[in-house]
Design a protein around this motif. Structure first.
Motif, short mmCIF file in Angstrom:
data_model
loop_
_atom_site.label_atom_id
_atom_site.label_comp_id
_atom_site.label_asym_id
_atom_site.label_seq_id
_atom_site.Cartn_x
_atom_site.Cartn_y
_atom_site.Cartn_z
N ARG A 128 0.82 -1.22 0.00
CA ARG A 128 0.00 0.00 0.00
C ARG A 128 0.85 1.27 0.00
N VAL A 129 2.15 1.10 0.20
CA VAL A 129 3.05 2.24 0.39
C VAL A 129 3.66 2.70 -0.93
N LYS A 130 3.71 4.00 -1.10
CA LYS A 130 4.42 4.62 -2.22
C LYS A 130 5.43 5.61 -1.65
N ILE A 131 6.70 5.37 -1.92
CA ILE A 131 7.77 6.25 -1.45
C ILE A 131 8.10 7.26 -2.54
N ILE A 132 8.10 8.53 -2.19
CA ILE A 132 8.40 9.60 -3.14
C ILE A 132 9.56 10.42 -2.58
N ILE A 133 10.67 10.42 -3.28
CA ILE A 133 11.84 11.19 -2.84
C ILE A 133 11.74 12.59 -3.46
N GLU A 134 11.26 13.51 -2.62
CA GLU A 134 11.00 14.86 -3.13
C GLU A 134 10.80 15.80 -1.94
N ASP A 135 10.99 17.07 -2.19
CA ASP A 135 10.67 18.10 -1.20
C ASP A 135 9.17 18.08 -0.93
N GLY A 136 8.77 18.01 0.34
CA GLY A 136 7.36 17.92 0.69
C GLY A 136 6.54 19.10 0.23
N ALA A 137 7.11 20.30 0.31
CA ALA A 137 6.39 21.50 -0.12
C ALA A 137 6.14 21.48 -1.62
N LYS A 138 7.12 21.00 -2.37
CA LYS A 138 6.98 20.91 -3.83
C LYS A 138 5.91 19.87 -4.19
N PHE A 139 5.93 18.75 -3.49
CA PHE A 139 4.95 17.69 -3.76
C PHE A 139 3.53 18.18 -3.51
N ILE A 140 3.31 18.80 -2.35
CA ILE A 140 1.96 19.22 -1.99
C ILE A 140 1.45 20.31 -2.92
N LYS A 141 2.35 21.08 -3.48
CA LYS A 141 1.98 22.14 -4.42
C LYS A 141 1.58 21.58 -5.78
N GLU A 142 2.26 20.52 -6.20
CA GLU A 142 2.08 20.02 -7.56
C GLU A 142 1.14 18.84 -7.69
N THR A 143 0.88 18.12 -6.60
CA THR A 143 0.04 16.93 -6.70
C THR A 143 -1.42 17.29 -6.93
N SER A 144 -2.13 16.40 -7.59
CA SER A 144 -3.57 16.55 -7.77
C SER A 144 -4.33 15.57 -6.87
N GLU A 145 -3.59 14.77 -6.13
CA GLU A 145 -4.18 13.77 -5.24
C GLU A 145 -4.87 14.43 -4.05
N LYS A 146 -5.88 13.75 -3.53
CA LYS A 146 -6.56 14.17 -2.30
C LYS A 146 -6.28 13.12 -1.22
N PHE A 147 -6.19 13.59 0.03
CA PHE A 147 -5.87 12.68 1.13
C PHE A 147 -6.84 12.91 2.29
N ASP A 148 -7.18 11.81 2.96
CA ASP A 148 -8.03 11.89 4.15
C ASP A 148 -7.23 12.40 5.35
N ILE A 149 -5.97 11.99 5.41
CA ILE A 149 -5.10 12.36 6.53
C ILE A 149 -3.76 12.82 5.97
N ILE A 150 -3.25 13.94 6.50
CA ILE A 150 -1.89 14.38 6.18
C ILE A 150 -1.12 14.56 7.48
N ILE A 151 0.00 13.87 7.59
CA ILE A 151 0.85 13.93 8.78
C ILE A 151 2.20 14.53 8.38
N VAL A 152 2.56 15.63 9.03
CA VAL A 152 3.83 16.28 8.75
C VAL A 152 4.81 15.92 9.87
N ASP A 153 5.78 15.11 9.54
CA ASP A 153 6.78 14.65 10.51
C ASP A 153 8.15 15.14 10.06
N SER A 154 8.37 16.43 10.18
CA SER A 154 9.60 17.05 9.69
C SER A 154 10.48 17.48 10.86
#
Length: 278
Positions: A128-154
């Motif tokens: 079920r896991v997808k690993i994406i090696i990318e800056d989190g801010a860039k990902f959240i800006k560019e993705t079109s996906e929707k999520f039920d839960i977002i956890i920021v562990d930075s």
């Protein structure tokens, strides 16, 4: 030898242990210590991130306090969390269909797989896991996906992680959440990082209709009570029936070492020195 956190110039924590791995990644200095009391320990740029002994407190509270509130959390996004501790907790929910982990530093994941197996366990192998090696801010800006839960562990808001505490980042998180969506992030020590959690509270209160704090104390984190802020589009924790939450928790059969639904509510009841600043 001693492993010493150097996050602050005037206060420190030291643990006796042996340095078993160190490297300079493209983003940070990474070290693994084998300590006598807390097992293997991850140190990034001089700051303790997690240890085998006490990781469960932080990881469980950053996960179950949002996952259990959502009625059907099928899609989860974790920003950061390269040690796999949050991912492991998220995957305890059989209802989860996809779990994205976006980590800027691939070396944190690879080193964690080798030296922090007791923390990540088999989380990175789950289908079920997808690993994406990318800056989190860039990902959240560019993705079109929707999520039920977002956890920021930075890490703390310095260097590459600073953008993950910005108003723009939080607004983009809001747009990427589903109708019942929740987000959670740590915002530092209520004593030593007062400016940090107050600033984040003010920013998030202008974006989310429902906002609350949880307090946790992890032995290897300097500063006593640490703050976790939850932003919710629809759910208000103070209107939750705790007995129903307890029944739901038991029915799901999720095993924890720290979290339980009664602690869930109790950890959001704040001491005066925190409450007065909200």
């Amino acid at each position: 030898m001693w492993c010493t956190e150097t996050l602050y110039p005037d206060i420190k924590i030291s643990l006796r242990g042996k340095l078993i791995h160190k490297e300079k990644t493209p983003y940070q200095n990474l070290k693994i210590y084998k300590t006598e009391r807390f097992g293997n320990l991850l140190l990034l740029d001089g700051a303790i991130q997690t240890t085998e002994k006490d990781e469960f407190i932080y990881h469980e509270m950053l996960t179950h306090t949002v996952m259990l509130l959502h009625s059907n959390p099928q899609s989860v996004l974790i920003i950061g969390g390269g040690d796999g501790g949050i991912l492991k907790e998220v995957l305890k929910y059989k209802i989860v269909k996809k779990a994205y982990l976006v980590e800027i530093d691939e070396r944190v994941i690879e080193v964690s797989k080798k030296y922090l197996k007791n923390i990540c366990q088999k989380a990175f192998q789950d289908k079920r896991v997808k690993i994406i090696i990318e800056d989190g801010a860039k990902f959240i800006k560019e993705t079109s996906e929707k999520f039920d839960i977002i956890i920021v562990d930075s890490p703390d808001p310095v260097g590459v992680a600073k953008v993950l505490f910005s108003p723009k980042f939080y607004k983009e998180i809001f747009t990427r959440l589903t109708e019942e969506g929740l987000m959670i992030r740590h915002t530092g020590s209520t004593i030593l990082q007062e400016d940090e959690w107050i600033k984040n509270w003010k920013i998030l209160s202008r974006i989310f209709p429902h906002l609350w704090l949880h307090l946790i104390a992890t032995p290897t984190y300097i500063g006593g009570f640490f703050s976790l802020i939850v932003g919710s589009k629809k759910i208000d924790i103070f209107k939750i029936d705790i007995d129903k939450l307890e029944k739901k928790f038991k029915k799901m059969g999720i095993k924890t070492k720290y979290y339980n639904p009664y602690l869930h509510l109790a950890s959001s009841i704040l001491p005066e020195y925190v409450r007065r600043k909200l």
